[in-house]
Design a protein around this motif. Structure first.
Motif, PDB file in Angstrom:
ATOM      1  N   MET A   1       0.836  -1.196   0.000  1.00  0.00           N
ATOM      2  CA  MET A   1       0.000   0.000   0.000  1.00  0.00           C
ATOM      3  C   MET A   1       0.871   1.245   0.000  1.00  0.00           C
ATOM      4  O   MET A   1       2.040   1.210   0.330  1.00  0.00           O
ATOM      5  CB  MET A   1      -0.906   0.021   1.221  1.00  0.00           C
TER       6      MET A   1
ATOM      7  N   TYR B   1       1.017   7.259   2.384  1.00  0.00           N
ATOM      8  CA  TYR B   1       0.988   8.728   2.357  1.00  0.00           C
ATOM      9  C   TYR B   1       1.338   9.340   3.712  1.00  0.00           C
ATOM     10  O   TYR B   1       1.529  10.531   3.821  1.00  0.00           O
ATOM     11  CB  TYR B   1      -0.384   9.287   1.932  1.00  0.00           C
TER      12      TYR B   1
ATOM     13  N   GLU C   1       9.165  -4.181   0.684  1.00  0.00           N
ATOM     14  CA  GLU C   1       7.981  -3.558   0.083  1.00  0.00           C
ATOM     15  C   GLU C   1       7.692  -2.205   0.729  1.00  0.00           C
ATOM     16  O   GLU C   1       7.284  -1.259   0.070  1.00  0.00           O
ATOM     17  CB  GLU C   1       6.783  -4.492   0.209  1.00  0.00           C
TER      18      GLU C   1
ATOM     19  N   ARG D   1      20.686  16.258   0.762  1.00  0.00           N
ATOM     20  CA  ARG D   1      19.708  15.513   1.546  1.00  0.00           C
ATOM     21  C   ARG D   1      20.354  14.198   1.933  1.00  0.00           C
ATOM     22  O   ARG D   1      21.063  13.580   1.135  1.00  0.00           O
ATOM     23  CB  ARG D   1      18.476  15.236   0.659  1.00  0.00           C
TER      24      ARG D   1
ATOM     25  N   LEU E   1       3.898   8.853  -6.650  1.00  0.00           N
ATOM     26  CA  LEU E   1       4.386   9.759  -5.611  1.00  0.00           C
ATOM     27  C   LEU E   1       5.915   9.812  -5.550  1.00  0.00           C
ATOM     28  O   LEU E   1       6.482  10.878  -5.329  1.00  0.00           O
ATOM     29  CB  LEU E   1       3.796   9.337  -4.253  1.00  0.00           C
TER      30      LEU E   1
ATOM     31  N   GLU F   1      14.360  11.444  -7.162  1.00  0.00           N
ATOM     32  CA  GLU F   1      14.085  11.080  -5.766  1.00  0.00           C
ATOM     33  C   GLU F   1      14.252  12.276  -4.831  1.00  0.00           C
ATOM     34  O   GLU F   1      13.521  12.411  -3.842  1.00  0.00           O
ATOM     35  CB  GLU F   1      14.919   9.879  -5.315  1.00  0.00           C
TER      36      GLU F   1
ATOM     37  N   CYS G   1      -0.357   4.742  -8.463  1.00  0.00           N
ATOM     38  CA  CYS G   1      -0.250   5.178  -7.067  1.00  0.00           C
ATOM     39  C   CYS G   1      -0.967   6.524  -6.937  1.00  0.00           C
ATOM     40  O   CYS G   1      -2.117   6.646  -7.350  1.00  0.00           O
ATOM     41  CB  CYS G   1       1.239   5.203  -6.690  1.00  0.00           C
TER      42      CYS G   1
ATOM     43  N   HIS H   1      -0.213  -3.346  -3.656  1.00  0.00           N
ATOM     44  CA  HIS H   1      -0.042  -2.044  -4.284  1.00  0.00           C
ATOM     45  C   HIS H   1       1.168  -2.111  -5.223  1.00  0.00           C
ATOM     46  O   HIS H   1       2.055  -2.933  -5.068  1.00  0.00           O
ATOM     47  CB  HIS H   1       0.210  -1.010  -3.174  1.00  0.00           C
ATOM     48  N   ALA H   2       1.177  -1.243  -6.222  1.00  0.00           N
ATOM     49  CA  ALA H   2       2.364  -1.044  -7.081  1.00  0.00           C
ATOM     50  C   ALA H   2       2.808  -2.314  -7.811  1.00  0.00           C
ATOM     51  O   ALA H   2       4.001  -2.550  -7.972  1.00  0.00           O
ATOM     52  CB  ALA H   2       3.520  -0.452  -6.272  1.00  0.00           C
TER      53      ALA H   2
ATOM     54  N   ARG I   1      10.553  -2.913  -7.969  1.00  0.00           N
ATOM     55  CA  ARG I   1      10.200  -2.985  -6.555  1.00  0.00           C
ATOM     56  C   ARG I   1       9.726  -4.395  -6.197  1.00  0.00           C
ATOM     57  O   ARG I   1       9.203  -5.103  -7.059  1.00  0.00           O
ATOM     58  CB  ARG I   1       9.083  -1.978  -6.250  1.00  0.00           C
ATOM     59  N   PRO I   2       9.880  -4.782  -4.941  1.00  0.00           N
ATOM     60  CA  PRO I   2       9.448  -6.132  -4.553  1.00  0.00           C
ATOM     61  C   PRO I   2       7.944  -6.359  -4.751  1.00  0.00           C
ATOM     62  O   PRO I   2       7.498  -7.495  -4.790  1.00  0.00           O
ATOM     63  CB  PRO I   2       9.804  -6.196  -3.060  1.00  0.00           C
ATOM     64  N   SER I   3       7.185  -5.290  -4.893  1.00  0.00           N
ATOM     65  CA  SER I   3       5.733  -5.414  -5.079  1.00  0.00           C
ATOM     66  C   SER I   3       5.364  -5.859  -6.500  1.00  0.00           C
ATOM     67  O   SER I   3       4.194  -6.174  -6.761  1.00  0.00           O
ATOM     68  CB  SER I   3       5.071  -4.066  -4.794  1.00  0.00           C
TER      69      SER I   3
END
Lengths: 88, 247
Positions: A1, A4, A41, A58, B42, B79, B123, B215-216, B222-224
């Motif tokens: 998920m 946010y 994840e 950063r 995002l 990023e 997303c 998700h994703a 990504r692991p998703s």
């Protein structure tokens, strides 16, 4: 998920990353979400930055939830070991 | 399949006429075709978003993927720009709509355009794809696991995001929604709510939730990433855009 969820803290200190010297950091952004690099994840992500500075200056952390707890614990232990007058 | 293509960076007018960065991918062939606006997730205008743009060019579309964080961090790495945008609470909906409008106008101005434009987002971009289709004249929209199209946004969320429930009756284009059954944002209940609202208002909506996917699931780095869901999802998107953006 995609949570946010984002928490911010005003901080005052310095940070350093490879390729650049130390720089001032004034803001910590903490969120639990998808990492850019870590092979998990979801991770607890921390961005340390100067909100008025160059976005590239950063320091970013992506930690598994367990690693984040270990880090919090280590910070608490380090602070607890110091006399109060030094932390004023 | 249009394997020969041109991919480049351009600057286009976005919301309020602001100049924003955009990645453009186009088949290297002269024929009339539709356009696709890819709305990045995002984590920003990253390599994965640009790979998706090239895949749509390979499918035969002119594609624009605007950098929605151009204003926050011009010239920064994706990023780093995403970190700044997140720290500032995300981007306003009104500005997103203006930026997608600029991208759609750019596509319709190309000599190869057949006048049709679709949007797709992943997303946070999934929600923004729906948002854009509620306010702009687009011909098709795809929502890939966008959170907070429906459902309540927890009050403690610092990101300035609201659901789109009050805007859904104004949806102007057919919508394809692709979701992971294991996802929490959006949850299967939130997807069901979207289905119910759009049915109530007579909107054209195709939806698919993949068992075992979270998700994703389109994110290859990504692991998703979920191969079965992503492969089937790409086929559905190709069919959907073929139907609505074709000549």
């Amino acid at each position: 998920m995609c949570t946010y969820t984002t928490v911010q803290a005003r901080i005052d200190g310095s940070a350093k990353g490879p390729g650049v010297g130390f720089f001032h950091v004034g803001q910590a952004t903490v969120y639990f979400d998808h990492p850019v690099h870590a092979m998990a994840e979801h991770t607890l992500n921390i961005d340390l930055a100067d909100p008025d500075g160059d976005p590239a200056r950063r320091v970013a952390l992506e930690l598994t939830a367990e690693s984040a707890r270990q880090l919090v614990d280590a910070i608490q232990q380090a602070l607890a070991a110091v006399p109060e007058e030094l932390k004023a | 399949m249009y394997e020969s293509m041109i991919a480049t960076l351009v600057r286009i007018p976005g919301h309020n006429g602001d100049e924003i960065e955009a990645y453009v991918a186009r088949p290297e062939a002269a024929f009339s075709r539709g356009g696709v606006v890819v709305i990045h997730h995002l984590p920003g205008w990253d390599r994965g978003s640009k790979e998706i743009a090239r895949r749509f060019a390979e499918l035969g579309y002119d594609v624009v993927c605007p950098n929605l964080y151009t204003r926050e961090a011009p010239g920064a790495s994706p990023e780093d720009a995403a970190a700044v945008a997140r720290a500032q609470g995300g981007i306003p909906d009104e500005r997103l709509v203006g930026d997608v409008a600029g991208a759609a106008a750019y596509l319709r101005g190309l000599e190869t355009s057949n006048g049709k434009v679709g949007t797709i987002g992943y997303c946070s971009g999934g929600r923004q794809s729906v948002l854009a289709a509620c306010h702009l004249d687009v011909d098709a929209a795809v929502d890939c696991y966008g959170a907070f199209v429906t459902g309540e946004v927890p009050t403690e969320f610092p990101l300035k995001v609201t659901n789109l429930v009050d805007q859904l009756p104004g949806l102007r284009a057919p919508l394809l929604g692709l979701f992971g059954a294991e996802d929490k944002y959006p949850s299967p209940e939130q997807v069901a709510e979207l289905e119910r609202i759009l049915a109530e208002h007579g909107k054209e909506f195709e939806s698919r939730s993949y068992e075992g996917a979270g998700h994703a699931f389109f994110a290859t780095d990504r692991p998703s990433y979920n191969v079965a869901a992503a492969n089937d999802g790409w086929e559905r998107i190709a069919t959907f855009f073929g139907k609505h953006l074709g000549a």
